[in-house]
Design an enzyme around this catalytic site. Sequence first.
Site, short mmCIF file in Angstrom:
data_model
loop_
_atom_site.label_atom_id
_atom_site.label_comp_id
_atom_site.label_asym_id
_atom_site.label_seq_id
_atom_site.Cartn_x
_atom_site.Cartn_y
_atom_site.Cartn_z
N LYS A 1 -14.23 1.29 6.02
CA LYS A 1 -13.27 0.37 5.40
C LYS A 1 -12.18 -0.01 6.40
O LYS A 1 -11.84 0.76 7.28
CB LYS A 1 -12.61 1.03 4.18
CG LYS A 1 -13.57 1.35 3.06
CD LYS A 1 -12.80 1.78 1.80
CE LYS A 1 -12.07 3.09 2.03
NZ LYS A 1 -11.23 3.44 0.87
N GLU B 1 -5.21 7.80 9.06
CA GLU B 1 -5.06 8.80 7.99
C GLU B 1 -3.57 9.05 7.77
O GLU B 1 -2.91 9.72 8.56
CB GLU B 1 -5.79 10.09 8.36
CG GLU B 1 -5.59 11.23 7.39
CD GLU B 1 -5.76 10.83 5.94
OE1 GLU B 1 -4.79 10.96 5.19
OE2 GLU B 1 -6.85 10.37 5.55
N TYR C 1 -5.33 5.33 -9.44
CA TYR C 1 -6.50 4.54 -9.05
C TYR C 1 -7.72 4.92 -9.88
O TYR C 1 -8.54 4.07 -10.23
CB TYR C 1 -6.80 4.72 -7.55
CG TYR C 1 -5.83 3.99 -6.66
CD1 TYR C 1 -6.08 2.69 -6.23
CD2 TYR C 1 -4.64 4.58 -6.25
CE1 TYR C 1 -5.19 2.02 -5.41
CE2 TYR C 1 -3.74 3.92 -5.44
CZ TYR C 1 -4.02 2.63 -5.02
OH TYR C 1 -3.13 1.96 -4.23
N TRP D 1 -6.96 -7.29 4.40
CA TRP D 1 -5.58 -7.51 4.87
C TRP D 1 -5.56 -8.50 6.03
O TRP D 1 -6.27 -8.30 7.01
CB TRP D 1 -4.97 -6.19 5.33
CG TRP D 1 -4.92 -5.09 4.32
CD1 TRP D 1 -5.60 -3.91 4.35
CD2 TRP D 1 -4.11 -5.05 3.14
NE1 TRP D 1 -5.27 -3.13 3.26
CE2 TRP D 1 -4.35 -3.80 2.50
CE3 TRP D 1 -3.19 -5.93 2.54
CZ2 TRP D 1 -3.73 -3.42 1.32
CZ3 TRP D 1 -2.57 -5.54 1.37
CH2 TRP D 1 -2.83 -4.31 0.76
N CYS E 1 0.82 -1.21 0.00
CA CYS E 1 0.00 0.00 0.00
C CYS E 1 0.86 1.26 0.00
O CYS E 1 1.67 1.45 0.90
CB CYS E 1 -0.90 -0.02 1.23
SG CYS E 1 -1.76 1.53 1.50
#
Length: 343
Positions: free
Chosen positions: A145, A163, A211, A108, A68
């Site tokens: 999420k 964040e 993305y 994950w 990620c």
Amino acid sequence: MIDSLADHVFLWSPQNGSQMARSALDEMSDSGAFLRTASTFRNFISRDPSSQFPAESGRYHLYISYACPWASRCLAYLKIKGLDKAISFTSVKPRWERTKESDEHMGWVFPSSDTEEPGAEPDSLNGAKSIRELYELASTNYSGKFTVPVLWDKKLKTIVSNESSEIIRMVNTEFNNIAENAALDLYPPHLQTLIDETNEWIYDAINNGVYKCGFARKQGPYDEAVKKLFDALDKCEEILGKQRYMCGNTLSETDIRLFVTLIRFDEVYVVHFKCNKKQLHQYPNLFNYTKDIFQVPGMSSTVNMEHIKRHYYGSHPSINPFGIIPLGPNIDYSSPHDRERFS
């Protein structure tokens, strides 16, 4: 500019068929464009010892995925600030797997042993089997999420922040009394306005732009995103023809944020996200700049290309249904670059 986090969950309730939480793969507008949702845990660690989350050595733990980009930039900060002894970290496995038997959620997960997955470790802190379990430990009614990074407070047993754009700011300033490289300031006062402005267009067109290209479900949104992406890369190429880094001749936050996308570009985004108008190595300044950042002490250890490729090509069945991982291009980012000419 808040960066909501990456492509991480997909969850349906078998009882009623309704969607419980979403992944980036499912964040779509009616026009087929990709729209990223915001992060939820937004606490701040402070150097003030009386704060709820004071900066203390050994108190915090960072959960990441090497795959990620958002999590990788947090790990990059730990490494280059010299805080990886004060703030421990654990990486999950690269490919999404089922996180519970009771539903279809893919996300994950941690390996069951130290030897199962090179580069990933079991969760020795909480014994969690997945990142999802950490969110459920921190909040019984959480409905968002289950993303990485997760900055965890061992003392209060909760999530401080998920964040990444705020985590890197905390790591930059709040732990300086225990950082081995405290003098490094990646967000210095005299550059903050320029950094914020540059971050904004880089995030929109490049970090999130790849993305938008890859997850678009209609030609129009893809065409718009890919044009914006390559216009922004052209702009970076021009800027880097005049100075060593994006905001001048000193390394800044913007460079770390841009790097995590660039290092994945030729290996993943060109193929998997259809960003194939040009490859990174066709931009002389950007390519040498990427090598320059990769060679900053500590940075190379944050790049696990095997995890990166196995995640993207193996976790997005709507894009790559057979999960086949392309062989190349195996670029050597430790080879010489020409960026010292600006020093």
